[in-house]
Design an enzyme around this catalytic site. Structure first.
Site, mmCIF file in Angstrom:
data_model
loop_
_atom_site.group_PDB
_atom_site.id
_atom_site.type_symbol
_atom_site.label_atom_id
_atom_site.label_comp_id
_atom_site.label_asym_id
_atom_site.label_seq_id
_atom_site.Cartn_x
_atom_site.Cartn_y
_atom_site.Cartn_z
ATOM 1 N N GLN A 265 0.821 -1.205 0.000
ATOM 2 C CA GLN A 265 0.000 0.000 0.000
ATOM 3 C C GLN A 265 0.856 1.257 0.000
ATOM 4 O O GLN A 265 0.526 2.246 -0.651
ATOM 5 C CB GLN A 265 -0.933 0.009 1.216
ATOM 6 C CG GLN A 265 -1.922 -1.124 1.226
ATOM 7 C CD GLN A 265 -2.683 -1.242 -0.081
ATOM 8 O OE1 GLN A 265 -3.438 -0.348 -0.444
ATOM 9 N NE2 GLN A 265 -2.498 -2.337 -0.787
ATOM 10 N N HIS A 268 1.765 2.992 -3.266
ATOM 11 C CA HIS A 268 0.741 3.673 -4.068
ATOM 12 C C HIS A 268 1.019 5.165 -4.151
ATOM 13 O O HIS A 268 1.097 5.737 -5.229
ATOM 14 C CB HIS A 268 -0.645 3.443 -3.453
ATOM 15 C CG HIS A 268 -1.344 2.234 -3.973
ATOM 16 N ND1 HIS A 268 -1.723 2.093 -5.281
ATOM 17 C CD2 HIS A 268 -1.743 1.094 -3.350
ATOM 18 C CE1 HIS A 268 -2.320 0.930 -5.440
ATOM 19 N NE2 HIS A 268 -2.353 0.305 -4.289
#
Length: 436
Positions: A265, A268
């Site tokens: 994550q 990102h």
């Protein structure tokens, strides 16, 4: 709070933990006045000038000049050619992912139903698909063919008659993988437009782009602001915040795996959030060491480092039960239960966009090919929101079919309630059906 290693460490049993947690989760998603004013001006211009404005904005923001609005539409042949150009492994991966996503979402389809009461009155619900849906696919800093599949496939499973895809094409360049995914998913029409102007075109229509009933798909701050502005004219899926992952681990999973799951994550963007809940100090140290060692190996190491430093955290908890309580407070977009018995945890999970069960289920599988949708509620909205699904592309109409006897009996009830609200016509309309 300590600043051990790259990620801050919080102690769930410290006196000031609640304040520290709220500060960690706080995200300023306020859109600047300049963004809003720009977006509203673009929407107004598209509504006033249609295709002409769309062509001008494409030249201005994407830096290529269509000779006419018709140049913005990509043919079905172009999609098929892109599908043929990508490598065989890429094509097979997209096709397999699409098949799995389709199979999963088939289970979500709602059906119409009805029942008949003793006096012959029929009540029920008719389920129908939206007629036309617009899918926004990012095409700026990165291209996301997985986003095409996740947004288009459930719409097709729902029975949407026409799916319109819009995708920005900076400098006239568009990803073959994105076009191939559109071909595989069954997109009906594709337009090479992006930004707030694409959202406005989908919402209000132009001479070339037809208006839709709902707009789904992620985008930058201008796209999100435009979706918010046109809501009401059309439906939208959600206003998504930065991506998030929360990992609950019992200390028995390979620490390198956990570090990479947190990175999945963090890479990102700088505002993405990665949090680990664990209850073994030695294991926490091992994960911290893995983070330090593996981070430099990432292509997007600078982005991930900023994300982990500014918004990441390792939270030391007393035990698994406390970890689950904190997880529910956070209501994460992605929740990994990297524990020996994830099934035992499941009844205690109240709020999560998607739940990844066990040590061998990284969030990344859900992003691409597990089957469930990767469009998930963020910023704590899993408290009241659900993943994108077939139900987002279906609507429900109530069915009421009164028999003569049923209308007479219901009319008596409606008459009393209507007169109690001082609505005479309502009352008399019902009373006309009462049998003497």
């Amino acid at each position: 709070m300590t600043q051990a290693s790259l990620m801050r460490t919080l102690d769930a049993n410290s006196a000031d933990f609640e304040q520290e947690l709220q500060a960690l989760l706080a995200t300023d998603l306020t859109v600047s006045g300049n963004v809003n004013s720009t977006v509203h001006a673009i929407i107004a211009d598209i509504r006033a000038r249609g295709d002409a404005a769309l062509v001008e904005y494409t030249a201005k923001f994407d830096r290529w000049q269509p000779s006419a609005a018709s140049d913005l539409e990509l043919s079905k042949t172009a999609l098929a050619e892109a599908r043929a150009r990508i490598s065989e492994p890429q094509r097979q991966a997209l096709e397999q992912a699409a098949q799995r996503i389709h199979q999963y979402h088939e289970h979500q389809k709602a059906e119409s139903w009805r029942y008949t009461e003793a006096d012959g009155t029929v009540l029920g619900q008719q389920v129908t698909a939206l007629e036309r849906v617009g899918v926004y696919v990012p095409g700026g800093k990165a291209s996301y063919p997985s986003s095409v599949l996740m947004n288009v496939v459930p719409a097709k499973v729902a029975g949407v008659a026409e799916v319109i895809m819009v995708v920005p094409t900076p400098d006239g360049v568009i990803s073959d993988m994105v076009l191939a995914a559109a071909d595989i998913a069954g997109v009906d029409r594709v337009f090479a437009v992006g930004g707030a102007q694409a959202v406005a075109a989908l919402a209000y229509g132009t001479e070339t782009v037809p208006p839709v009933d709902k707009i789904v798909g992620p985008g930058n701050v201008f796209v999100a602001s435009a979706k918010r502005a046109v809501f009401g004219q059309v439906a939208i899926d959600m206003i998504a915040g930065p991506s998030e992952i929360l990992v609950v681990c019992d200390g028995q999973t390979n620490p390198d795996w956990i570090a990479m799951d947190l990175f999945s994550q963090a890479e990102h963007d700088e505002l993405a959030q990665s949090i680990l809940l664990a209850y073994d100090d030695e294991y926490i140290a091992q994960v911290q060491a893995s983070i330090e060692r593996l981070l430099p190996t990432l292509d997007r190491a600078d982005i991930a480092r900023q994300s982990l430093t500014s918004r990441g955290a390792i939270i030391r908890v007393r035990d698994l039960d406390q970890a689950l309580v904190i997880s529910n407070k956070i209501a994460p977009e992605h929740l990994e239960l990297s524990v020996a018995d994830p099934d035992a945890c499941l009844p205690k999970i109240k709020h999560a966009g998607a739940i990844f069960m066990g040590r061998h289920t990284p969030e990344a599988l859900g992003d691409y090919c597990a089957g469930p949708n990767h469009v998930l509620p963020t910023s704590g909205t899993a408290r009241f929101s659900s993943p994108l699904g077939v139900y987002d592309f279906q609507k429900r109409s109530s069915i009421i079919y009164c028999s003569e006897q049923g209308a007479s009996e219901l009319g008596k009830v409606a008459s009393v309630l209507a007169r109690g609200e001082s609505l005479q016509a309502h009352a008399q309309s019902a009373e006309y059906r009462i049998k003497d």
